[in-house]
Enzyme design. Structure first.
Site, PDB file in Angstrom:
ATOM      1  N   TYR A 123       3.172  66.655  45.768  1.00 19.63           N
ATOM      2  CA  TYR A 123       2.882  67.302  47.047  1.00 19.63           C
ATOM      3  C   TYR A 123       4.113  67.479  47.909  1.00 19.63           C
ATOM      4  O   TYR A 123       4.040  68.121  48.955  1.00 19.63           O
ATOM      5  CB  TYR A 123       1.860  66.476  47.834  1.00 19.63           C
ATOM      6  CG  TYR A 123       0.452  66.913  47.635  1.00 19.63           C
ATOM      7  CD1 TYR A 123      -0.195  66.666  46.425  1.00 19.63           C
ATOM      8  CD2 TYR A 123      -0.259  67.561  48.635  1.00 19.63           C
ATOM      9  CE1 TYR A 123      -1.503  67.051  46.235  1.00 19.63           C
ATOM     10  CE2 TYR A 123      -1.561  67.950  48.445  1.00 19.63           C
ATOM     11  CZ  TYR A 123      -2.178  67.696  47.251  1.00 19.63           C
ATOM     12  OH  TYR A 123      -3.477  68.080  47.070  1.00 19.63           O
ATOM     13  N   LYS A 170      -0.395  56.577  36.203  1.00 23.23           N
ATOM     14  CA  LYS A 170      -0.248  56.997  34.808  1.00 23.23           C
ATOM     15  C   LYS A 170       1.110  56.466  34.345  1.00 23.23           C
ATOM     16  O   LYS A 170       1.973  57.199  33.839  1.00 23.23           O
ATOM     17  CB  LYS A 170      -0.324  58.537  34.736  1.00 23.23           C
ATOM     18  CG  LYS A 170      -0.372  59.094  33.355  1.00 23.23           C
ATOM     19  CD  LYS A 170      -1.769  59.210  32.786  1.00 23.23           C
ATOM     20  CE  LYS A 170      -1.733  59.633  31.342  1.00 23.23           C
ATOM     21  NZ  LYS A 170      -3.031  59.666  30.690  1.00 23.23           N
ATOM     22  N   ASP A 203      -6.817  58.480  34.026  1.00 23.59           N
ATOM     23  CA  ASP A 203      -7.881  59.139  33.255  1.00 23.59           C
ATOM     24  C   ASP A 203      -9.018  58.158  32.967  1.00 23.59           C
ATOM     25  O   ASP A 203     -10.202  58.479  33.142  1.00 23.59           O
ATOM     26  CB  ASP A 203      -7.340  59.775  31.964  1.00 23.59           C
ATOM     27  CG  ASP A 203      -6.272  58.947  31.277  1.00 23.59           C
ATOM     28  OD1 ASP A 203      -5.729  58.024  31.908  1.00 23.59           O
ATOM     29  OD2 ASP A 203      -5.979  59.200  30.096  1.00 23.59           O
ATOM     30  N   ASP A 227      -5.807  62.818  45.789  1.00 23.29           N
ATOM     31  CA  ASP A 227      -6.473  64.056  46.188  1.00 23.29           C
ATOM     32  C   ASP A 227      -7.669  64.313  45.280  1.00 23.29           C
ATOM     33  O   ASP A 227      -8.789  64.583  45.732  1.00 23.29           O
ATOM     34  CB  ASP A 227      -5.445  65.189  46.076  1.00 23.29           C
ATOM     35  CG  ASP A 227      -5.978  66.513  46.559  1.00 23.29           C
ATOM     36  OD1 ASP A 227      -6.865  66.507  47.428  1.00 23.29           O
ATOM     37  OD2 ASP A 227      -5.520  67.557  46.061  1.00 23.29           O
TER      38      ASP A 227
END
Ligand code: NAD
Length: 333
Positions: A123, A170, A203, A227
């Site tokens: 972002y 991640k 995930d 988000d």
């Protein structure tokens, strides 16, 4: 008397903002509102979607309630929402998600809070074209940025009787960026031994949150995962018409609904103003007006539980302004 900048925004923004303002004014809190504009229409008037007068008003008041603002996709001006978060260094985006009595959901017992880092990650908007055949975007994560969001999440948990913080990342693939985020959150977690700490890969976390949302308490995430995860979580409990949020910085805070400007509904007086009204209740707590906030939240819960005096998205027939009328009447009972 508290001074608050009110940004109506565009699309359904002006309608839900007016509803929220009326409800706050009826809650017993004394607010001096300073209305300030932002959004697409300001491009024609001032040549920018975020006029200096609006920034100045927020700088003065230090607190704002903001309606949603349309962002053109792909081209055009950059997001006003992202610009505000950067300008005021609103580093913590806080999104509580819980079941509401009377609102249909596939799940029960959801009561979690998403704490999203709000200024870094993909972002940061550091991106460019490479010729016309590729594009590159920089994922920027800093130790300082990760540390302050981790501290915010643990302080929030401690102050609100929460038991567990889960960091989502991640780091198995993005070993540098997400690795730095995870290491930093771990180091902060060690300073809060009374709060359980776990971490999960994003995930797997998406699957587990969908399967057993009741297992989660406070989630702390870098910007982009935050988000996505916060909309996913809003979907667990009845949709984004009900999801409030706060953008918190050191000396400034902006409160807004999770949802966008829903252009299809603009001007129809049918959007659900609950998300912005609950955001306004978060704002009142931030201002030390806990009683007024409680009055609003209790009245919202009882209208939702009744299931009749609600807007179309919850199966009712009330318009935006009629829902505000019903809420004000409920607060007076
Ligand atoms: P959206 O949240 O506006 O709409 C998604 C869906 O939810 C639509 O079907 C919409 O009709 C419905 N919906 C949204 N709010 C509702 C409400 N209060 N009551 C009832 N139904 C509601 O998301 P989008 O369509 O992806 O985005 C529209 C615009 O809003 C885009 O320009 C986007 O950039 C912008 N946006 C702004 C913000 C913000 O200002 N913070 C946040 C998200 C999106």
């Amino acid at each position: 008397m508290h001074k608050v900048t009110l940004i109506p925004g565009d699309g359904i923004g002006p309608e839900v903002a007016l509803a929220a303002r009326r409800v706050v004014d009826a809650s017993g809190a004394e607010i001096e509102w300073h209305v300030a504009e932002a959004g697409e229409a300001q491009m024609d008037v001032c040549g920018t979607p975020l006029p200096e007068a609006t920034l100045e008003s927020i700088r003065r008041d230090r607190v704002a309630l903001k309606g949603p603002i349309t962002t053109p996709v792909g081209t055009g001006f950059r997001s006003v929402n992202v610009a505000l978060r950067k300008e005021f260094d609103l580093y913590a985006n806080v999104r509580p998600v819980r079941n509401f009595p009377g609102v249909k959901s596939r799940y029960e017992g959801v009561d979690l809070v998403v704490v999203r880092e709000n200024t870094e990650d993909l972002y940061a908007g550091i991106e460019h074209m490479i010729g016309d055949y590729a594009a590159e975007s920089i994922k920027l994560i800093t130790r300082a940025g990760s540390e302050r969001i981790a501290r915010y999440a643990f302080d929030y948990a401690a102050a609100n009787g929460r038991k567990k913080v889960t960091a989502i990342h991640k780091a198995n693939i993005m070993k540098c960026t997400d690795g730095l985020f995870l290491d930093t959150v771990r180091a902060v977690a060690a300073q809060y031994p009374q709060i359980e700490f776990t971490d999960e890969i994003v995930d797997a976390a998406c699957m587990h949150v969908v399967q057993r949302p009741e297992n989660y308490d406070v989630l702390v995430l870098p910007n982009l995962y935050g988000d996505i995860m916060s909309d996913l979580c809003a979907g667990l409990v009845g949709g984004i018409g009900l999801a409030p949020s706060a953008n918190i910085g050191e000396g400034c805070a902006i409160f807004e609904a999770v949802h966008g400007s829903a252009p299809k509904h603009a001007g129809k007086n049918d959007a659900n103003p609950t998300a912005l009204i609950l955001s306004a209740a978060m704002m009142l707590r931030h201002l030390g007006e806990g009683e007024a906030a409680g009055r609003i939240e209790t009245a919202v819960l009882s209208l939702l539980e009744g299931g009749v005096q609600v807007t179309y998205d919850l199966g009712g027939g009330l318009g935006t302004s009629e829902f505000a009328d019903a809420l004000i009447a409920q607060m007076g009972k």
